[in-house]
Design a protein around this motif. Structure first.
Motif, short mmCIF file in Angstrom:
data_model
loop_
_atom_site.label_atom_id
_atom_site.label_comp_id
_atom_site.label_asym_id
_atom_site.label_seq_id
_atom_site.Cartn_x
_atom_site.Cartn_y
_atom_site.Cartn_z
N TYR A 113 0.81 -1.21 0.00
CA TYR A 113 0.00 0.00 0.00
C TYR A 113 0.86 1.27 0.00
N LEU A 114 1.62 1.46 1.08
CA LEU A 114 2.35 2.72 1.24
C LEU A 114 3.38 2.93 0.13
N ASP A 115 4.21 1.91 -0.11
CA ASP A 115 5.24 2.04 -1.15
C ASP A 115 4.59 2.23 -2.52
N LEU A 116 3.51 1.48 -2.79
CA LEU A 116 2.84 1.55 -4.09
C LEU A 116 2.27 2.93 -4.33
N LYS A 117 1.60 3.49 -3.29
CA LYS A 117 0.99 4.81 -3.43
C LYS A 117 2.05 5.89 -3.68
N LEU A 118 3.15 5.81 -2.98
CA LEU A 118 4.19 6.83 -3.15
C LEU A 118 4.86 6.71 -4.50
N LYS A 119 5.05 5.49 -4.97
CA LYS A 119 5.64 5.31 -6.31
C LYS A 119 4.72 5.89 -7.38
N GLN A 120 3.42 5.68 -7.20
CA GLN A 120 2.47 6.24 -8.17
C GLN A 120 2.51 7.76 -8.17
N ALA A 121 2.88 8.34 -7.04
CA ALA A 121 2.99 9.80 -6.95
C ALA A 121 4.35 10.31 -7.43
N ILE A 151 -7.28 10.51 4.89
CA ILE A 151 -6.35 11.30 4.06
C ILE A 151 -4.90 11.05 4.52
N LEU A 152 -4.62 9.85 5.00
CA LEU A 152 -3.27 9.53 5.49
C LEU A 152 -2.23 9.76 4.41
N MET A 153 -2.49 9.25 3.20
CA MET A 153 -1.52 9.40 2.12
C MET A 153 -1.35 10.85 1.74
N ASP A 154 -2.46 11.61 1.80
CA ASP A 154 -2.35 13.03 1.48
C ASP A 154 -1.43 13.74 2.48
N GLU A 155 -1.59 13.43 3.77
CA GLU A 155 -0.75 14.07 4.78
C GLU A 155 0.71 13.64 4.64
N VAL A 156 0.92 12.35 4.34
CA VAL A 156 2.30 11.87 4.17
C VAL A 156 2.97 12.59 3.01
N LYS A 157 2.25 12.70 1.88
CA LYS A 157 2.83 13.39 0.71
C LYS A 157 3.10 14.85 1.02
N LEU A 160 7.34 17.69 -2.42
CA LEU A 160 7.29 17.18 -3.78
C LEU A 160 8.46 16.26 -4.05
N PRO A 161 8.25 15.18 -4.84
CA PRO A 161 9.40 14.38 -5.28
C PRO A 161 10.26 15.17 -6.22
N ILE A 207 -0.44 18.83 -7.73
CA ILE A 207 0.94 18.92 -8.22
C ILE A 207 1.67 17.63 -7.97
N VAL A 208 1.47 17.01 -6.78
CA VAL A 208 2.12 15.75 -6.45
C VAL A 208 1.70 14.67 -7.41
N SER A 209 0.39 14.59 -7.72
CA SER A 209 -0.09 13.53 -8.61
C SER A 209 0.44 13.70 -10.01
N SER A 210 0.74 14.96 -10.40
CA SER A 210 1.28 15.19 -11.73
C SER A 210 2.68 14.66 -11.89
N SER A 211 3.37 14.36 -10.78
CA SER A 211 4.75 13.91 -10.85
C SER A 211 4.86 12.50 -11.36
N SER A 212 3.78 11.72 -11.43
CA SER A 212 3.85 10.34 -11.91
C SER A 212 4.32 10.28 -13.34
N VAL A 213 3.98 11.29 -14.13
CA VAL A 213 4.44 11.33 -15.53
C VAL A 213 5.95 11.44 -15.56
N CYS A 214 6.50 12.31 -14.69
CA CYS A 214 7.96 12.48 -14.62
C CYS A 214 8.64 11.22 -14.17
N LEU A 215 8.00 10.43 -13.27
CA LEU A 215 8.57 9.18 -12.80
C LEU A 215 8.81 8.23 -13.94
#
Length: 731
Positions: A560-568, A668-674, A679-680, A719-727
């Motif tokens: 969960y946690l690793d997957l969500k952050l990678k997607q971001a 909103i745990l993932m939102d607070e963590v991000k 930003l990555p 803005i954070v979600s837009s970083s998945s394209v850069c990943l």
């Protein structure tokens, strides 16, 4: 004549062919044996029952053969003087009954093939060309009593070459050669001897190249070691020669060294030996040889034994030039165990910056023009200081710290207007101030107490402090406290109370600051944080630290946690998954933490257990890197709702509400963590604006954040979600 001799056998070798004069038996037992060592004669000499051998040259190069009856059992004597023999006869070992060899004045340069003559009693090889004697040259000649090697040009005697344990040489003559040094093993033989001569060489020193040591269970007996006609300037340093305890030297040795014409330097190197040998001076030096000083010139001709007996060992000094101040005289005086720096009457205006380095310094600065007594590092090594007669008026504060409180310190004839407070550590009978006249008031009462406690009344001729008052001059020991002090008790008590309250307040504040030091640091860091940009490109955006032995926690992190952050768009490092097999765990941990921008710590019940060594080590390095890098962030997810972690730094995060509550009711745990991670790296390429992240307290209800929080939160998450394209581009 034969009847006046008796059979005698040396202690060192089993012989029955020696005869000792009867009058030797009249001496004391100790003297009797030594008398026989010097005067014994072989029986076959007395009875003339021996055969004479001759030589026949076989080549013009000096080779020869012994001529005679080699089967004859009688003792044999080989005598061939004034020839041109260059080496010993090749058939010498065929005549094993040879007792004496006299090959004086030939051209022999090497001694070989002689160890076979174990019964040889006398060997004369004087006036040849033998330059070196090895330690095995005579080692097998156990019966050899007389060895003559004069006038050979001899330059080297190996250690134990003429006085080894197997040898019994009683008469040795190595005079008139070119020896420059002599090993101590060749002048202190194991067995009794009569006389060893090393006269008229070029010997400058006695060395110990063979590792000689005295046997404390043995008495070394003998006669004289003749060392006259050499180039000695320094006396024999027995300590350097391996004889560490000079006190036993006299009891172990009953023979003497003849050095009557040596040009001795009567200096500090001679004194330690002279001091320890006072009780045995006649045994060791035989004072009738008149050993005397040559240098320094003022001591020339003085008898060294007499100087010892007259208790004048303080004359043996060594001048020192290194670091000796200009116009001063510096010298080491071992008899008084001191190094003296004498700068008396040379018009000094300042204390020297340096003096010779030594542990016990005597500093004489008397009768100069020094007005300020400045602190000097060398004061700490001083045992006596005389700065009297200078009229100095100032003393630096730390002078008393540098000077030992038990030394003699002479300061008379000064112009001090006050006594430095630091002087109270001194004994006024040793630190002699002389007469000091000062204007006294209440602050000088310490001087009265100091002098009274140190019984200065009994040494007023050394230290006397006079108070100058309206009533005249009064010794401070005779003055009353009321005459000097008019003190307001109320003011004193008020001041004491204020100081006490301030002290308590300062203590309480200090305790609070110390207890909440990490909270204060985190708040200060939060206030000072101004930039949301990445100053250094890191390999990873997030380093995960958690108890990977917890299967439920590990499943949640991986799936969960690793997957969500990678997607971001975050580049994550999970140690239990991403560490290469075979890598050094701690070293890999340090490198990865160093190359990570943020640290995600998942706080569970077992995170701080004693068994979790690696999680503790991870947290140590994470905090260290966070503390030393302003652009790093730590995000705490409180997985098990822990209120009071053991670690004070983790506790500070919880107290300040800087952790993320795992049971987030608004999901909103993932939102607070991000939001806390920022930003990555890839998203930073899009989001150029310097956005300042904020720590959000999980302890506060999200609903209390207000509408403004909702708007900011949504904009940043977009803005954070837009970083998945850069990943994807990075991968």
């Amino acid at each position: 004549m034969y009847s006046s001799y008796k059979v005698w056998s040396p202690n060192s070798v089993n012989r029955t062919d020696l005869r000792c004069p009867s009058d030797c038996y009249k001496k004391r037992p100790d003297d009797f044996h030594h008398c026989c060592v010097c005067r014994a004669i072989p029986e076959w000499h007395l009875s003339s029952t021996y055969t004479l051998l001759s030589l026949e040259y076989t080549k013009r190069d000096g080779s020869a053969l012994v001529i005679g009856d080699k089967h004859n059992s009688l003792p044999a004597i080989l005598n061939h003087r004034d020839g041109y023999l260059q080496r010993l006869p090749t058939n010498l070992c065929d005549f094993i009954n040879i007792r004496e060899i006299d090959l004086k004045r030939n051209k022999i340069s090497t001694i070989s093939d002689i160890s076979c003559l174990s019964n040889l009693d006398k060997l004369d090889l004087s006036y040849n060309k033998i330059y070196q004697i090895y330690n095995d040259t005579f080692s097998a000649l156990t019966h050899l009593r007389i060895l003559i090697l004069t006038h050979n040009g001899l330059t080297k005697l190996d250690p134990f070459s003429v006085a080894g344990t197997s040898l019994s040489i009683g008469h040795l003559d190595c005079s008139w050669n070119n020896l420059t040094d002599i090993d101590i093993s060749n002048i202190i033989p194991e067995n009794d001897f009569c006389e060893y001569k090393f006269n008229s060489n070029k010997i400058t020193q006695i060395v110990n190249n063979g590792g000689f040591t005295l046997n404390l269970d043995k008495i070394y007996k003998g006669g004289l070691v003749e060392l006259t006609g050499n180039l000695f300037t320094k006396f024999i340093d027995f300590e350097e020669l391996g004889i560490k305890d000079l006190k036993v030297l006299g009891t172990l040795m009953s023979f003497g060294f003849v050095l009557s014409d040596a040009k001795f330097e009567c200096d500090c190197y001679m004194e330690p030996y002279l001091k320890l040998t006072e009780p045995i001076i006649k045994k060791i030096w035989r004072d009738y040889f008149n050993m005397s000083c040559w240098n320094p010139p003022e001591y020339r001709g003085l008898s060294i034994p007499n100087l010892v007996l007259e208790k004048k060992l303080d004359l043996f000094i060594c001048n020192i030039t290194e670091k000796c101040p200009r116009y001063c005289r510096c010298y080491h005086q071992p008899h008084k165990r001191t190094t003296i720096v004498n700068c008396t009457d040379i018009n000094l205006e300042f204390l020297p910056d340096y003096v010779p380095e030594a542990s016990n310094l005597t500093l004489l600065f008397k009768n100069n023009k020094i007005k300020n007594m400045e602190a000097r590092d060398y004061f700490a090594n001083a045992t006596f200081i005389d700065i009297s007669g200078n009229g100095f008026s100032e003393v630096e504060n730390n002078v008393s710290i540098q000077i030992r409180n038990d030394i003699n310190f002479l300061m008379q004839e000064h112009n001090l207007q006050d006594i430095p407070r630091g002087f109270q550590i001194f004994n006024p009978c040793l630190a002699q101030i002389g007469r000091a006249e000062i204007k006294c008031d209440c602050k000088h009462m310490w001087i009265k107490d100091w002098l009274h406690n140190k019984n200065a009344a009994q040494c007023e001729n050394k230290t006397l402090v006079i108070c100058v008052t309206d009533s005249g001059q009064i010794p401070i020991l005779s003055i009353n406290r009321d005459d000097l002090c008019v003190t307001s008790i109320i003011a004193y008590q008020t001041l004491s109370i204020i100081l006490c309250v301030l002290s308590i307040l300062l203590f309480v504040v200090s305790v609070i600051l110390y207890y909440y030091r990490y909270e204060i640091y985190l708040l200060f860091r939060h206030i000072k944080s101004k930039s949301n940009k990445i100053s250094v490109i890191n390999k990873y955006d997030v380093y995960f630290s958690f108890d990977d032995d917890n299967p439920f926690l590990r499943y949640w992190v991986f799936n969960y946690l690793d997957l969500k952050l990678k997607q971001a768009g975050y580049r994550n490092f999970i140690p239990c998954r991403d560490t290469l097999p075979g890598a050094v765990q701690e070293e890999n941990m340090i490198n990865t933490i160093t190359n990570s921008r943020n640290f995600l710590v998942i706080l569970s019940k077992t995170y701080e257990d004693d068994d979790n060594i690696w999680t503790k080590l991870e947290w140590k390095y994470i905090w260290h890197h966070f503390y030393n890098n302003r652009d790093r962030r730590i995000v705490i997810i409180n997985y098990d709702f822990i209120d009071r972690p053991v670690d004070l730094k983790l506790k500070a995060f919880i107290r300040l509400g800087l952790d993320v509550d795992f049971a987030n009711r608004r999901h909103i745990l993932m939102d607070e963590v991000k939001l806390k991670l920022g930003l990555p790296y890839c998203a930073q390429q899009i989001y150029i604006k310097n956005a300042k992240p904020k720590f959000l307290s999980s302890k506060l209800s999200v609903f209390r954040q207000g509408t403004k929080y909702e708007e900011n939160h949504k904009s940043k998450l977009a803005i954070v979600s837009s970083s998945s394209v850069c990943l994807e581009e990075v991968i």
